[in-house]
Design an enzyme around this catalytic site. Structure first.
Site, mmCIF file in Angstrom:
data_model
loop_
_atom_site.group_PDB
_atom_site.id
_atom_site.type_symbol
_atom_site.label_atom_id
_atom_site.label_comp_id
_atom_site.label_asym_id
_atom_site.label_seq_id
_atom_site.Cartn_x
_atom_site.Cartn_y
_atom_site.Cartn_z
ATOM 1 N N ASN A 1 48.661 22.947 -41.886
ATOM 2 C CA ASN A 1 48.646 24.366 -41.850
ATOM 3 C C ASN A 1 47.491 24.935 -42.442
ATOM 4 O O ASN A 1 47.116 26.134 -42.360
ATOM 5 C CB ASN A 1 49.956 25.114 -42.434
ATOM 6 N N CYS B 1 52.058 30.510 -48.556
ATOM 7 C CA CYS B 1 53.181 30.165 -49.373
ATOM 8 C C CYS B 1 52.532 29.798 -50.676
ATOM 9 O O CYS B 1 53.276 29.958 -51.752
ATOM 10 C CB CYS B 1 53.848 29.212 -48.756
ATOM 11 N N GLN C 1 53.458 24.380 -37.129
ATOM 12 C CA GLN C 1 52.212 24.763 -36.639
ATOM 13 C C GLN C 1 51.949 24.267 -35.005
ATOM 14 O O GLN C 1 50.813 24.113 -34.662
ATOM 15 C CB GLN C 1 51.196 24.281 -37.475
ATOM 16 N N HIS D 1 58.422 33.204 -36.581
ATOM 17 C CA HIS D 1 57.392 34.052 -36.687
ATOM 18 C C HIS D 1 56.166 33.551 -36.615
ATOM 19 O O HIS D 1 55.115 34.553 -36.780
ATOM 20 C CB HIS D 1 57.789 34.710 -38.164
#
Length: 378
Positions: free
Chosen positions: A150, A322, A180, A200
């Site tokens: 990611n 994150c 991903q 999302h």
């Protein structure tokens, strides 16, 4: 506004929003209620699960709806570890996983006494497959890797990894974080025992995740409750969110190849333009996912560039959302053993099929202007 942070999250599709609103309004009953309204919602849930199963070419009873990919990752990893710990407590992951995987392994190691190996990567994020092969033991019960990184977009060779694992120890379970990859790369779930997904990242709802667990694999549930999700995730079903996930995934998958080719052209254009600029380093390998382009501008603070671009209505990131509030070098870039100045000045640009070439041109001009305004940090 020019948004170039699509791997952090995507805007909600208008089509999904309208469908979700209709479901919320009409199908509000508890799917476990023993009357017609509940049966109706339960039937829609079954249809959604079956539709997703057909898209992924798996069985409906192998799919568990969750609140997000982080929950799905925790459920897969801890669920397997607690189920099979009688066989052994050795587990393997990589040094470049998403925080929901990395921190789960750390907790299993530090709190529950599991023996963990973290497989290294090279300077482009490619996994050391020989190290993986050497680390698998008789008491290894789980290997967990992401499909697409990611932060830098490195694509792991899932088929090779699966072969290594199951040739070395057929009893070892293989979990793949596919967040991903969904809607971007082909996904063959026959190669793994568990896989995780998120809505999302593909223009769907936040708070919507999915766990694939093949029928040969057993897990200990983390959320105990009633009969929901085959007894593996208790709690009243978030029916509208689960139902609309089927449409979200269908929309993402039906134009996957078209979107991939378009985004690949944008990525190639950006690479060509960035190569012309002195002092910019491209950290993403040529064979990485085209949806992610990680770059560095050594001696510049990435947070300063991000905020300067924001003042022009342009949004990129420095790392995974994150961990975006941390200031140290990301664990992914640290594992790649990049030069310290390169690693600590990283920026992440990410594209989607809705990104335009004009937006990329505007970004490049704004980046040039930003670097002129912002002083180097010596």
């Amino acid at each position: 506004m020019i948004y170039l942070d699509y791997v952090a999250t995507t805007p909600l599709s208008d089509e999904i929003r309208l469908t979700y609103e209709k479901i919320l309004e009409k199908y509000f009953a508890n799917s476990d209620s023993a009357y017609s309204l509940g049966y109706e919602v339960s039937g829609l849930l079954d249809n959604a699960r079956s539709h997703i199963a057909s898209l992924l070419k798996v069985r409906p009873d192998e799919l568990i709806f969750t609140s997000c990919a982080s929950e799905a990752n925790n459920t897969a990893i801890k669920g397997v570890c607690f189920q099979y710990m009688n066989r052994g407590k050795h587990i393997i992951t990589t040094a470049v996983e998403h925080s929901s995987v990395m921190n789960t392994f750390k907790q299993l190691e530090e709190v529950f006494g599991f023996d963990v190996d973290y497989i290294g990567v090279d300077e482009k994020g490619h996994l050391n497959l020989e190290e993986l092969k050497d680390k698998i033991r008789e008491d290894t019960i789980l290997v967990s890797t992401m499909y697409v990184n990611n932060e830098v977009g490195t694509i792991n060779p899932i088929k090779k990894i699966s072969q290594i694992i199951h040739e070395k120890n057929p009893k070892t379970k293989y979990h793949v974080d596919c967040v991903q990859a969904l809607g971007k790369l082909p996904i063959d779930l026959s190669l793994c025992d568990l896989a995780t997904f998120s809505a999302h990242k593909i223009f769907g709802l936040k708070g919507s995740g999915l766990l694939y667990k093949n029928h040969h694999t057993t897990i200990v549930p983390l959320i105990n409750g009633g009969q929901q999700e085959f007894g593996l995730r208790g709690g009243t079903s978030n029916a509208a969110t689960y139902i609309v996930l089927a449409k979200t995934m269908r929309l993402a998958l039906e134009k996957q190849e078209e979107h991939y080719q378009y985004v690949a052209s944008l990525n190639a254009f950006m690479r060509e333009e960035l190569h012309k600029r002195d002092g910019i380093v491209i950290n993403s390998s040529e064979d990485a996912s085209p949806f992610i382009l990680n770059i560095s501008v050594p001696h510049y603070k990435p947070e300063v560039i991000v905020h300067d671009l924001e003042s022009s209505g342009i949004y990129i990131s420095t790392r995974s959302a994150c961990t975006s509030k941390k200031t140290e070098i990301s664990h992914t870039l640290a594992a790649m053993h990049l030069d310290e100045e390169v690693a600590k000045s990283a920026l992440r640009i990410s594209f989607a099929h809705v990104t335009t070439k004009e937006e990329c041109v505007t970004f490049l001009k704004a980046l040039d202007q930003s670097l002129e305004r912002v002083k180097k940090q010596r």
